[in-house]
Structure formats: structure tokens, C-alpha cells
Design an enzyme around this catalytic site. Structure first.
Site, PDB file in Angstrom:
ATOM      1  N   ARG A 128       0.848  -1.191   0.000  1.00  0.00           N
ATOM      2  CA  ARG A 128       0.000   0.000   0.000  1.00  0.00           C
ATOM      3  C   ARG A 128       0.884   1.241   0.000  1.00  0.00           C
ATOM      4  NH1 ARG A 128      -1.752   0.737   4.418  1.00  0.00           N
ATOM      5  NH2 ARG A 128      -1.148  -1.142   5.539  1.00  0.00           N
ATOM      6  N   TYR A 142      -2.097  -3.292  -6.829  1.00  0.00           N
ATOM      7  CA  TYR A 142      -1.791  -4.015  -5.595  1.00  0.00           C
ATOM      8  C   TYR A 142      -3.032  -4.121  -4.692  1.00  0.00           C
ATOM      9  CZ  TYR A 142      -0.404  -5.131  -0.937  1.00  0.00           C
ATOM     10  OH  TYR A 142      -0.366  -5.734   0.286  1.00  0.00           O
ATOM     11  N   GLY A 143      -3.165  -5.246  -4.006  1.00  0.00           N
ATOM     12  CA  GLY A 143      -4.296  -5.566  -3.128  1.00  0.00           C
ATOM     13  C   GLY A 143      -4.957  -4.402  -2.417  1.00  0.00           C
ATOM     14  N   LYS A 178      -9.635  -2.257   2.297  1.00  0.00           N
ATOM     15  CA  LYS A 178      -9.242  -1.108   3.114  1.00  0.00           C
ATOM     16  C   LYS A 178     -10.076   0.132   2.766  1.00  0.00           C
ATOM     17  CE  LYS A 178      -5.947  -3.544   4.925  1.00  0.00           C
ATOM     18  NZ  LYS A 178      -6.138  -4.083   6.281  1.00  0.00           N
ATOM     19  N   HIS A 194      -9.948  -2.317  12.192  1.00  0.00           N
ATOM     20  CA  HIS A 194      -8.898  -3.159  11.610  1.00  0.00           C
ATOM     21  C   HIS A 194      -8.610  -4.282  12.614  1.00  0.00           C
ATOM     22  CE1 HIS A 194      -4.545  -3.221   9.799  1.00  0.00           C
ATOM     23  NE2 HIS A 194      -5.333  -4.078   9.193  1.00  0.00           N
ATOM     24  N   SER A 250      -0.700  -3.755  10.363  1.00  0.00           N
ATOM     25  CA  SER A 250      -0.487  -4.701   9.273  1.00  0.00           C
ATOM     26  C   SER A 250       0.759  -5.542   9.511  1.00  0.00           C
ATOM     27  CB  SER A 250      -0.321  -3.941   7.960  1.00  0.00           C
ATOM     28  OG  SER A 250      -1.384  -3.039   7.816  1.00  0.00           O
ATOM     29  N   CYS A 290       1.461  -7.879  11.669  1.00  0.00           N
ATOM     30  CA  CYS A 290       1.871  -8.133  13.057  1.00  0.00           C
ATOM     31  C   CYS A 290       1.215  -9.407  13.587  1.00  0.00           C
ATOM     32  CB  CYS A 290       1.507  -6.971  13.959  1.00  0.00           C
ATOM     33  SG  CYS A 290       2.595  -5.560  13.766  1.00  0.00           S
ATOM     34  N   THR A 332      -3.535 -12.638  11.222  1.00  0.00           N
ATOM     35  CA  THR A 332      -3.995 -13.874  10.594  1.00  0.00           C
ATOM     36  C   THR A 332      -3.575 -15.070  11.448  1.00  0.00           C
ATOM     37  OG1 THR A 332      -3.834 -12.798   8.453  1.00  0.00           O
ATOM     38  CG2 THR A 332      -4.002 -15.185   8.420  1.00  0.00           C
ATOM     39  N   ASP A 341      -8.948  -9.726   9.545  1.00  0.00           N
ATOM     40  CA  ASP A 341      -8.427  -8.392   9.231  1.00  0.00           C
ATOM     41  C   ASP A 341      -9.382  -7.245   9.567  1.00  0.00           C
ATOM     42  OD1 ASP A 341      -6.292  -6.786   8.171  1.00  0.00           O
ATOM     43  OD2 ASP A 341      -7.471  -6.483   6.354  1.00  0.00           O
ATOM     44  N   ARG A 396       1.691 -12.282  -1.042  1.00  0.00           N
ATOM     45  CA  ARG A 396       0.406 -12.589  -0.416  1.00  0.00           C
ATOM     46  C   ARG A 396      -0.261 -13.837  -0.979  1.00  0.00           C
ATOM     47  NH1 ARG A 396      -1.820  -8.610   3.414  1.00  0.00           N
ATOM     48  NH2 ARG A 396      -0.214  -7.007   3.494  1.00  0.00           N
TER      49      ARG A 396
HETATM   50  C1  OXD Z   1      -2.862  -4.633   5.489  1.00  0.00           C
HETATM   51  C2  OXD Z   1      -3.560  -5.773   4.887  1.00  0.00           C
HETATM   52  O1  OXD Z   1      -1.945  -4.076   4.855  1.00  0.00           O
HETATM   53  O2  OXD Z   1      -4.388  -6.367   5.590  1.00  0.00           O
HETATM   54  O3  OXD Z   1      -3.217  -4.257   6.619  1.00  0.00           O
HETATM   55  O4  OXD Z   1      -3.334  -6.079   3.704  1.00  0.00           O
HETATM   56 MN    MN Z   2      -4.843  -5.350   7.440  1.00  0.00          MN
END
Ligand code: OXD
Ligand code: MN
Length: 602
Positions: free
Chosen positions: A76, A204-205, A213, A233, A255, A257, A260, A284, A382
């Protein structure tokens, strides 16, 4: 361009918005996503043909694909992400702001004609179970097949969503264009007053899967404030005890940390023997709403997991490894010549030959000119996998009303200072604990790794309005919910003087969660410290864990003299909000300060 011939909806506002966007972007054709299996197969085959996808070995990785994004488009880009509220002060000092008209003009100039020769896909999607009053609908227009196929995993898409939308339902207007992935033109723009998102120049995601997000956090946080709920979050997990009763917890970490991993935690033997089972509801994002019973209920608005691959293995997260065995998209990992994928700190040996995340030939042990190992997978590579494939998925993960929450946990990555766990004194103090959170930077954001940055509620990059008002909203929620969850802070990452982690983490974290749930029931021995309640020396069940009493002491230690710098950091951060900062936050700050440094009386 005729937008009507294959339209799946007769919603006049939706159709005229699509017309408008098509006029701007000039795609050759428009394709509506219906969400069917047949469509999935067709689009995957097309993505293989265009080179966007590589099909993996179907025996070892059934239904799985590999994608490599552009090398300047792998995380991001927070500096290119803007809140385009009408007034700058409504975005607040922690967000980048752009006037809405400038946003539309600048991104519009890049989008103009950018889809010539391409297809514009129309993705109707629901964040949350289709038709639940808790859910929100969005429609994303995109010229990226990769985005379509990821959105199909991460959200509920297609015909059922349009049926729920009807002819006049509200939806978030999400326009995404790759625009040649030009970083100099990249902009991720949020228009809270128009319920709209425009994203250009990134595939990108977090920048391009606009349900995640952009909608479920930045836009939803605005909606939540207006409507009296919270968009956070946070992971959501359930802990079932030996009687079959399940309590639910949400936890906010920045993010990368370990959200998941915690969401899919596997109980260590000693706790398994006590009859505990852990269930995953989300990894998430959590939307939290007051329930009719006076508690706070949480639901996961997503449909899949977009997890960080490196570091995920059968020891750290066996459930994630099982989840990604099929129907998964891998992005920017190593691609083996044998049609496999691999990443650092994953399972097993790397393939004998392959291509790294930049597409360069790669063999195990390869070194750069300075003799440093060349990684095969990008640190932020990812997997995108359906949540339903997770072995620990909760049978309640799709309950339209969500699950009732007993505890909220905040946490960061701190080598020093923060003890393993502490409990706030009450809701308002808990909000202060969340607001003063900080963490060391990870690979999920562009920037300097390891640097400590304040990241309140792990929402710094995701709160779509002024964070002073956001803290005020949190305080208000505590007043509106008669029986709110208890609030805790954890730190799995404390290190000793030799730089070694003191706590083993992963499954062993359940020992801490057990104490937390005990505290929620008025049990769990604790000692009061200036920052909150910390477990008493013998309060955590450490059966079967090799950890010295000395290490435990260090993990739970609160030394007031260490907190001077932290107080300065919090004060400096709070000051950025000027008089908009709720007075209650300052009172909490002063209370903490005087608990840490009691005034000396003559
Ligand atoms: C993040 C994600 O960057 O969940 O927080 O992809
Ligand atoms: Mn996240």
C-alpha cells in the site's frame, strides 16, 4: 459504447454512473460479473492467456494461480492515499487530504481514455452476508482481471448482490483503473461525502481491491460514525471451552503483526487437554454494532483472506497452510519451474529452479554482489484464499448479526516497554490505550522498516476521518453500549537484552487469551500497575511451556522510568489534533502521567 446490452441491473443511478465512468475511461466493452462458476473458469482461462496468471501444478495446487505485480507496486502506498472530504479539518492531521474537485480532476485526467482496448468489469459486491442489515453494498468498475478474480474471493459478488440492491438501494461507487500502473500518477482517493472511491495507477491488493481497506475501513468508518457503530482493523476469533460455550474476542494489530496467525491459532497441547478449541471468524476487519442485548456484536465483512505469505508455515499457522492448498491466488511469491510456489520461512525446501518475485531466474542460495542472499518472495507477497476453506472457520462466521464480543485487544510490535498483556481500568481508559498505541513499521507499508510509529487502534492508515473525532466516537460507543467488552493491550514482541524474543508467540498466545477471558468473568489474578492490570506472577497457565521465571518477570515488568519517552510520544501525537481532541483523552493522559510519576507531597 452501449452499456445496456448485458446489464444485469435496472437500477437507474447505478446505470447512469456506469455510463458516466465508461464515457470517461472509454473501455472497448463492459462485462458484468455474475459470480457464477462458469464465469470464474472463463476469466481464469483468460488471465492465463493474457499472462496475468500462471496456472500452478494442478495436482499439488488444485485451482491455484500465480500472479506477479509490477515491482513498484507491491505494498500500500499511504503517501498517495487521500481523504477527499469537503473540509480539510474533517480528514484530520493524520490523513492526506485533497479537495474533492481536485481529486476528481487529477484522477479523471489519468483515467480519461485509459481503458481503450480494454474491458471494464462491473463487480457488484457485498461486504457482509448478502442482505444482512449489517452489510454494505459496493460496485467496483475495474480494467484489471486480477482485481476481478481477487474480489471474487475476498467479497461476495454478482447476481445475488444486485438482487439485494434492487432498483434504488445505496451503494459505494468504486472506480479502479490500472492506468499503466504509473506510480507518478497513482492516487487512492476516498470521497466520504459522495460515498465514492477512485483508485488509479496501482494493481496491488490494498490499493486496488476496493472492498477491503478503502470501503470496509475508510468509507465504512465514516458510515459507522454517522450510524452509530465501529468499522475496525481487527480479527475476530472464538474460544470454545470444555462445556461447549464460546466467547468471542476482537484484536487490532498493525499490518503484518500476526492478525492472521492469531485468528487461526492452534491450542498448545496443555490447553487442548483443558478442552479449548479456537474458531476463526475474521482475520483483518471487524464491523462492531450494539446488539439488542446491550453488548457489542462483531461481523467479518470479508469473504476471504489476503494474508502475508513469508513467515507462514505449518508451525506458525497450520490452518493457513491448509486454507491455501486449493483455489488460491499467490502474488509475488517465488514461482518454481515445476509449477509450485514457495516463500521464505515457509514449508519445505525451495524448488531447484524458479523465478523470484521480480521474474528473474532464481536458484536456492543465490547471493547478490555484496554476498547477501537474494530472497525469492517479496516480504509482502500474499495469498488470496476463500475463508470457507479454513479448517478452523467458525460455524457462526456468516451469522447476519455477527457474534457477541467479550474482549477487545489492542497490540503492537514493541521490542521494549509494553508488557506481554495488561487490562485497562475501564472503557475510557481502554480507548486511551488504543489511541496511544504504537508499533514498529513492517513490510506492509512503503517506508523505513523497524521505525516506531504511533498507530492508534491500528487504524492510522485506515480511519477515513479526523482521528480526534474517531476517539470521540469510541468514547461515545462506550456510553451507548450498556455492557461493552473489556479492553486489553498485548505485546508478543518484547525482546531481552540480547535481542531475543522473550515470548514464544503463535499457539502459546492462547495462554494470554485464557487470562483475558478469565478477567472478563471477574477471575484471573492480576496486579495493579500505573498502566493497568498485569497478570500476577502465577496467573498465566504455563503448563508444558519452557520459559524461565526470569523471562516471565521481564515480560510482565512495568518500569515507570522507561515510560518518559513514551509519554512524550503520546503527548506530541495528541497535540497534533489541537482543540479537536476530546478532553477525556487528555484527562486519561494526565491520569497515566500522575500514576507513573506520583506528585511528591511535602
Ligand atoms: C494490510 C492488509 O496491509 O491487511 O493491513 O493487507
Ligand atoms: Mn490489514
Amino acid at each position: 459504447m452501449d452499456t445496456d446490452s448485458h446489464a444485469l441491473s435496472h437500477h437507474p443511478k447505478l446505470k447512469s454512473w456506469i455510463d458516466e465512468c465508461a464515457k470517461l475511461c472509454k473501455p472497448d466493452r463492459i462485462v458484468w460479473i455474475d459470480g457464477s462458476e462458469e464465469e470464474k473458469n472463463r476469466l481464469e482461462a483468460e488471465a492465463v492467456k493474457t499472462g496475468e496468471f500462471v496456472k500452478l501444478d494442478d495436482k499439488k495446487f488444485p485451482g491455484c494461480f500465480y500472479h506477479r505485480s509490477s515491482s513498484n507496486d507491491v505494498a500500500r502506498t499511504e503517501h498517495l492515499t487521500f481523504i477527499c472530504s469537503r473540509r480539510k479539518e474533517d480528514a484530520g492531521p493524520t490523513n492526506n487530504w485533497m479537495p474533492p474537485e481536485e481529486g476528481y480532476r487529477r484522477a479523471g485526467a489519468t483515467l480519461a481514455g485509459s481503458m481503450k482496448g480494454r474491458t471494464m468489469y462491473v463487480i457488484p459486491f457485498s461486504m457482509g452476508v448478502v442482505g444482512s442489515p449489517f452489510s454494505k453494498i459496493g460496485v467496483q468498475l475495474t480494467d484489471s482481471l486480477y482485481v476481478v478474480l481477487n474480489m471474487r474471493i475476498m467479497t461476495r459478488v454478482g447476481k445475488p448482490v444486485l438482487d439485494a440492491l434492487g432498483n434504488d438501494g445505496e451503494f459505494t461507487k468504486c472506480l479502479h483503473g490500472k492506468a499503466d500502473l504509473d506510480i507518478s500518477k497513482r492516487l487512492i482517493l476516498h470521497f466520504p461525502d459522495d460515498n465514492a472511491i477512485w483508485s488509479v495507477g496501482s494493481g496491488y491488493g490494498g490499493n486496488a481491491l476496493l472492498g477491503k481497506k478503502c470501503l470496509a475501513l475508510r468509507i465504512a468508518s465514516n458510515l459507522a460514525r454517522k450510524e452509530g457503530w465501529l468499522a475496525e482493523h481487527m480479527l475476530i476469533l472464538g474460544i470454545e471451552d470444555k462445556t461447549g460455550h464460546t466467547e468471542y474476542i476482537t484484536a487490532a494489530f498493525p499490518s503484518a503483526c500476526g492478525k492472521t496467525n492469531l485468528a487461526m491459532l492452534v491450542a498448545p497441547e496443555a490447553l487442548k487437554a483443558k478442552g479449548y478449541k479456537v474458531w476463526t471468524v475474521g482475520d483483518d476487519i471487524a464491523w462492531l454494532k450494539p446488539g439488542p442485548d446491550g453488548r457489542l456484536w462483531a461481523m467479518n465483512p470479508e469473504f476471504g483472506f489476503f494474508g502475508v505469505a513469508p513467515g507462514t508455515n505449518s508451525r506458525t499457522n497450520p490452518h493457513a497452510m491448509d486454507t491455501v492448498r486449493k483455489n488460491t491466488i499467490f502474488t509475488n511469491t517465488l514461482l518454481g519451474k515445476d509449477g509450485s510456489v514457495w516463500w521464505e520461512d515457509g514449508d519445505g525446501e525451495p524448488p531447484a529452479e524458479g523465478w523470484d518475485w521480480m521474474g528473474r531466474p532464481w536458484t536456492p542460495g543465490q547471493k547478490d554482489a555484496e554476498g547477501k542472499p537474494i530472497v525469492g518472495a517479496h516480504p509482502n507477497s500474499r495469498f488470496t484464499a476463500p475463508a470457507s476453506q479454513c479448517p478452523s472457520i467458525s460455524s457462526h462466521w456468516q451469522d447476519p448479526q455477527g457474534v457477541p464480543i467479550s474482549a477487545v485487544i489492542f497490540g503492537g510490535r514493541r521490542q521494549h516497554l509494553a508488557p506481554l498483556v495488561y487490562q485497562s481500568f475501564d472503557w475510557a481508559h481502554g480507548v486511551f490505550v488504543g489511541a496511544s498505541m504504537a508499533s514498529e513499521r513492517t513490510a506492509a507499508q512503503v517506508g523505513k522498516l523497524g521505525e516506531v510509529r504511533r498507530d492508534p487502534m491500528a487504524m492510522l492508515p485506515f480511519c477515513g476521518y479526523n482521528m480526534a473525532d474517531y476517539f470521540g466516537h469510541w468514547l461515545e460507543m462506550g456510553r451507548a453500549v450498556p455492557n461493552p467488552p473489556k479492553i486489553f493491550h498485548v505485546n508478543w514482541f518484547r525482546k531481552d537484552e540480547n535481542g531475543k524474543f522473550l515470548w514464544p508467540g503463535y499457539g502459546e498466545n492462547l495462554r494470554v487469551l485464557e487470562w483475558i477471558l478469565g478477567r472478563c468473568k471477574g477471575q484471573g489474578k492480576a496486579q495493579k500497575t500505573p498502566i493497568g492490570h498485569v497478570p500476577a506472577a502465577d496467573a498465566l497457565d504455563l503448563t508444558g511451556l519452557k520459559i524461565s521465571p526470569k523471562a516471565m518477570e521481564k515480560l510482565l515488568d512495568v518500569r515507570p522510568e522507561d515510560w518518559d519517552q513514551e509519554l512524550d510520544g503520546v503527548e506530541g501525537f495528541f497535540r497534533r489534533f489541537d482543540e479537536r481532541m476530546p478532553q477525556e483523552m487528555w484527562s486519561q493522559f494526565q491520569n497515566l502521567k500522575s500514576r507513573l510519576k506520583p506528585p511528591v507531597h511535602a
